[in-house]
Design a protein around this motif. Structure first.
Motif, PDB file in Angstrom:
ATOM      1  N   LYS A 176       0.830  -1.211   0.000  1.00 48.12           N
ATOM      2  CA  LYS A 176       0.000   0.000   0.000  1.00 48.12           C
ATOM      3  C   LYS A 176       0.863   1.259   0.000  1.00 48.12           C
ATOM      4  CE  LYS A 176      -4.236  -1.734   0.707  1.00 48.12           C
ATOM      5  NZ  LYS A 176      -5.247  -1.679  -0.297  1.00 48.12           N
ATOM      6  N   GLU A 223       1.085   1.225  -4.421  1.00 45.06           N
ATOM      7  CA  GLU A 223      -0.218   1.873  -4.591  1.00 45.06           C
ATOM      8  C   GLU A 223      -0.145   3.398  -4.555  1.00 45.06           C
ATOM      9  OE1 GLU A 223      -3.658   0.283  -2.764  1.00 45.06           O
ATOM     10  OE2 GLU A 223      -2.965  -1.784  -3.017  1.00 45.06           O
ATOM     11  N   SER A 265       3.155  -0.377 -14.728  1.00 46.19           N
ATOM     12  CA  SER A 265       2.614   0.516 -13.696  1.00 46.19           C
ATOM     13  C   SER A 265       3.257   1.893 -13.786  1.00 46.19           C
ATOM     14  CB  SER A 265       2.857  -0.049 -12.297  1.00 46.19           C
ATOM     15  OG  SER A 265       2.200  -1.270 -12.140  1.00 46.19           O
TER      16      SER A 265
END
Length: 108
Positions: free
Chosen positions: A11, A15, A51
């Protein structure tokens, strides 16, 4: 099954990849693959290549970075260099301030 620590690491790294990208672009303009390698060196995690491109595209679309193609002087293919905008710098500062505030509250 992943542990709470593994989930936290994901996270706080993958993220919020935009935060690491903006931080590195504060130093100087870079191209996507270079950013991916610098993230690995500077922050000890490796984002997926796709990504990095997706995040850069979104940052550019939203005005936080600009991009410019540069021809190579050594015959290599041209590269798209990304540069931090004033809006991107402000977003980076806000992101860091938010994380610092949350860490401070966790330490209380």
């Amino acid at each position: 099954m992943t542990s709470p620590m593994e989930r936290l690491k994901n996270k706080i790294t993958k993220e919020v990849l935009w935060l690491y990208i903006l931080r590195l672009l504060r130093e100087r303009p870079m191209y996507a693959y270079e950013l991916k390698e610098r993230i690995k060196e500077a922050f000890n995690f490796e984002p997926a290549t796709v990504s990095s491109y997706v995040v850069l595209y979104k940052l550019e679309k939203d005005g936080y970075v600009t991009a410019e193609w540069q021809e190579s002087e050594t015959g290599k293919p041209s590269r798209k260099y990304y540069r931090l905008t004033p809006e991107g710098k402000k977003l980076l500062e806000e992101g860091i301030a938010f994380l610092e505030q949350m860490l401070s509250k966790l330490k209380e």
